[in-house]
Scaffold this active site. Structure first.
Site, PDB file in Angstrom:
ATOM      1  N   LYS A 153       2.082  -0.926  15.913  1.00  0.00           N
ATOM      2  CA  LYS A 153       3.250  -0.808  15.519  1.00  0.00           C
ATOM      3  C   LYS A 153       3.310   0.582  14.840  1.00  0.00           C
ATOM      4  CE  LYS A 153       5.669  -2.690  11.245  1.00  0.00           C
ATOM      5  NZ  LYS A 153       5.473  -3.681  10.248  1.00  0.00           N
ATOM      6  N   TRP A 194       0.782  -1.318  -0.148  1.00  0.00           N
ATOM      7  CA  TRP A 194      -0.014   0.152   0.075  1.00  0.00           C
ATOM      8  C   TRP A 194       0.756   1.245  -0.038  1.00  0.00           C
ATOM      9  CZ3 TRP A 194      -2.265   2.399   4.914  1.00  0.00           C
ATOM     10  CH2 TRP A 194      -1.273   2.479   5.941  1.00  0.00           C
ATOM     11  N   GLU A 235      -0.793  -3.688  12.012  1.00  0.00           N
ATOM     12  CA  GLU A 235       0.008  -5.082  11.815  1.00  0.00           C
ATOM     13  C   GLU A 235       0.239  -6.142  13.212  1.00  0.00           C
ATOM     14  OE1 GLU A 235       1.968  -5.025   7.393  1.00  0.00           O
ATOM     15  OE2 GLU A 235       3.109  -4.149   8.793  1.00  0.00           O
TER      16      GLU A 235
END
Length: 798
Positions: free
Chosen positions: A614, A354, A493
């Site tokens: 994250k 992305w 994530e």
């Protein structure tokens, strides 16, 4: 100009791989790491060469499972060039005494310069001045020039120039258990006295690559008779040149290389084209002259100047430079995407993620033709995305989280944690928000260019297929009277499942849901914008009926967003029930906790249990949309929205983010600009130096982080300069930090070139040229019509 150069002094083997990545030269077609010409791959050196989109698949048995990965292939090393005095040792900076060493990346001209002086075991001192280029003008050509001077000796010298196809994929330590061999031999050949040829092909994809190299002595002190020998073995060929040198004499050596593949345009056969090109190309100086002209054109479009200091300017230009090494005018029509780690190394296997989301804004306003080509990479893989959606039980198109050659899902099934040495299941392919990122890129390309033909045909089709996917993915919750999206993973994530859950995926990731609603809203708008005949064609061809359109409209207004009573947008439904993470305890224990996921897994734990992210997830919404756009989106969805809500969410997630991705600093710097300018600037400084200083502790040498690099440039243009396209107006609403006295950039808005200078006291705007005589530019709060060639200045205050 020092701010166009990055210079390293001293030979430092442990730092060499980092320098190689940062000194990579490319042209959008081929890239070669900044390795020493005389070295092969070893502990501290890795001379990788990569073709844009040059992939191959290979299978490996891991933990009793056969896994297949598609890798960006390390193609033959064309760099190899070395010398030795007769009966002496071959050049080796680790074994010789290095009396002086300087390496410079000349970003202004696309050159890598090396200057060093060595003394061998017999006391012979030799100096070498090296220049290297990967041609931006002729994308198949590369070259090296040496000026060699024997400073205190005379005698016979041997020079070896090689094309080495025995290379393997060994650039990422954590992939070391996976199959590394990708190349099979085809042929080697001495073309003539000066030229050699090597041809290899990929073992699975059958992609053939041919390299031809011509090595010659172009200038010498006195008469020089050169004898040559050619040596061949499987996947390897070299020439050994012998000649006499005199003490203090200067000897110029050139190696001109042509690189072709079997998929190139207007290519009969790759080895024929490589032979032809190397025979027709002039010497290094001719290539250099064309290189300088090509880079003048690129920098005229791409440069951004800032008065925040020489180091800032250097790093800004380093980021611009590496964007252009990865994608350039040579990229147009190649059928390649833009990889997250550039064509600079083997990290992430050269896959397309992305990260386009962070790269396109810089390109859209300078090289829109490149953006269009990169979007076509997605269009050409639309059928594969349709197949993936159908296989998963959905309509429309479901693009992969990781894409490579043909658009299938390339996310690995198992992922190695280097902290524990364990291979663990990888379910990050559930990041379906990549679909929305592609749609966002299509829309913003159109906004910047007004490319109606692209939107009407290619863009609208992709957009509608992505909307059809979201329309089939949503689930109606009767109790809430809301639509929901289940079993996904958000940008964070770290969180891939609920604590102790057997199945992966999360419900109602806020970012995913908002983006899906936005896609549905914009798809309906695009269908109203395009020609009625094209709309009817599209709806008929894709079997999109009135019932589906009604569902899109309803879901775009009734998507569920998890928001608590304090106005905190939950990252996903159930996030509030997770445990708080002991941040200080772990910082004291490990110092660096950016990759908290690896640390916890090595302890038998998982981030799924904690409120620990994250990177930016919810805050991505504040990055992609301005306050007014967010208010419109939330209001359409039936939720209240305020600027104070942004402030609360920034404060909440700032405490709970480890910044395990370079993109995180980008997003935090962006969203903090209006709320904490000092912290925003600190995050920007960290972002600028993230690859240069390798702040993630050993990842940059595997490949630069292109999203973060391009994102830093976008932060300057859209956040500091306040560039925004809205309702057929290019707006300027600057908010430059006090550390910058002046910014200058040139942008292309809907085929109009506009130069912009912003200082602490004024905004100066010049309409340089364009396809029409007038253009509307908004400054602060008022729209102004500019005529061709007109310049206006507007007073501002900080």
């Amino acid at each position: 100009m020092s701010d166009f150069r990055i210079t390293y002094t001293g030979w430092n083997p442990p730092e060499q791989k980092l320098r190689e990545a940062l000194c990579t030269l490319g042209n959008g077609y081929v890239s070669t790491r900044g390795a020493a010409e005389e070295r092969c791959a070893d502990e501290h050196n890795y001379p990788g060469t990569y073709l844009a989109g040059g992939y191959n698949r290979a299978k490996t048995e891991i933990s009793g499972n056969i896994v297949e990965n598609e890798d960006l292939v390390n193609f033959p090393n064309w760099l190899f060039l070395s010398f030795r005095p007769e009966h002496g040792e071959w050049l080796n900076l680790d074994l010789f005494t290095v009396l002086d060493y300087t390496q410079t990346l000349d970003m202004q001209h696309g050159l890598l310069l090396r200057s060093f002086k060595v003394e061998d075991g017999d006391g012979r001192r030799t100096s070498i001045e090296s220049r290297r280029l990967v041609s931006m003008e002729h994308m198949h050509m590369a070259a090296i020039e040496w000026r060699l001077t024997p400073e205190n000796w005379s005698g016979q010298i041997e020079l070896r120039s090689a094309l080495d196809g025995t290379v393997v994929n060994g650039g990422v330590d954590r992939y070391s258990d996976l199959e590394k061999l990708h190349l099979d031999p085809v042929c080697t050949e001495a073309i003539d006295d000066e030229s050699i040829l090597l041809k290899v092909k990929c073992r699975q994809s059958d992609l053939a690559v041919s390299l031809a190299a011509s090595t010659r002595i172009t200038e010498a002190a006195g008469q020089t008779d050169v004898t040559r020998e050619t040596h061949e073995r499987e996947k390897y060929i070299d020439q050994l040149l012998r000649f006499s040198v005199e003490e203090g004499g200067s000897y110029h050596i050139e190696k001109i290389v042509a690189i072709y593949s079997s998929r190139d345009r207007a290519c009969a056969e790759s080895s024929l084209e490589a032979r032809k090109a190397v025979s027709r190309t002039g010497g290094f100086r001719e290539l250099l002259s064309m290189q300088e002209a090509a880079y003048r054109k690129l920098w005229h479009r791409a440069d951004i100047t800032s008065t925040a200091g020489e180091r800032h300017q250097q790093l800004l230009r380093l980021h611009i430079f590496h964007v252009l090494q990865t994608v350039s005018p040579n990229t147009i029509g190649l059928d390649v995407g833009v990889p997250a780690r550039g064509w600079h190394g083997e990290a992430y296997r050269g896959h397309i993620f992305w990260d386009e989301l962070f790269i396109f804004p810089f390109l859209n306003l300078r090289f829109p033709e490149i953006s269009r080509s990169l979007l076509m990479y997605r269009y050409y893989r639309l059928d594969e995305a349709r197949f993936a959606a159908e296989e998963a039980g959905y309509k429309g198109a479901m693009y992969p989280w990781q894409s490579g050659s043909n658009g299938r899902e390339e996310t690995q099934v198992l992922h190695l944690n280097p902290e524990s040495g364990r291979w663990n299941p990888d379910i990050t392919h559930l990041q379906r928000h990549v679909n929305s990122a592609i749609a966002y890129n299509i829309w913003n390309y159109y906004q910047a260019t007004e490319d109606q033909l692209f939107l009407s045909y290619f863009g609208a089709e992709m957009f509608c297929e992505i909307a059809a996917f979201w329309g089939s993915k949503v689930e109606y919750n009767e109790e809430r009277d809301r639509y929901e999206i289940h079993s996904v993973v958000g940008p964070d994530e770290y969180h891939t499942a609920y604590p102790d859950a057997e199945e992966g995926g999360l419900n109602n990731n806020a970012y995913t849901n908002v983006m899906a609603a936005w896609v549905l809203q914009k798809a309906l708008l695009i269908l109203d914008m395009i020609e009625e005949s094209r709309r009817n064609e599209l709806l008929t061809e894709r079997s999109i009926n009135d019932e589906q359109l009604a569902l899109w409209k309803e879901a775009s207004k009734k998507m569920f967003i998890p928001i608590n009573e304090e106005g905190i947008i939950e990252q996903f439904e159930g996030y509030e029930q997770l445990k708080e993470f002991p941040w200080e305890e772990y910082r004291e224990k490990y110092n660096d906790i950016m990759r908290l996921d690896r640390i916890l897994e090595s302890e038998g734990d998982t981030p799924n249990n904690y409120k620990a992210s994250k990177q930016a997830d919810v805050l991505m919404l504040f990055y992609l949309f301005n306050d007014d756009e967010l208010r419109d989106i939330f209001t359409t969805l039936g939720y209240s929205f305020s600027v104070e809500m942004i402030t609360r969410n920034i404060a909440y997630y700032r405490k709970r983010t480890s910044h395990g991705s370079t993109l995180s600093r980008l997003v935090f710097s962006w969203v903090l600009l209006k709320h904490d300018k000092q912290q925003s600037w600190q995050d920007f400084e960290t972002l600028l130096s993230s690859d240069f200083e390798d702040i993630q502790g050993g990842t940059t040498h595997e490949g630069i982080h292109l999203g973060a690099m391009a994102g830093s440039l976008d932060l300057i243009q859209r956040n500091y300069a306040g560039l925004e396209v809205c309702e057929d107006v290019l707006w300027l609403k600057p908010d430059i930090p006090v550390h910058i006295d002046e910014l200058f950039m040139r942008v292309q808005y809907r085929r109009h070139w506009i130069s912009i200078t912003i200082s602490s006291k004024s905004i100066r705007v010049s309409f340089e040229e364009g396809w029409s005589n007038t253009v509307n530019i908004g400054v602060i709060d008022r729209v102004h019509e500019f005529r061709h060639g007109e310049e206006k200045e507007f007073p501002i205050s900080r």
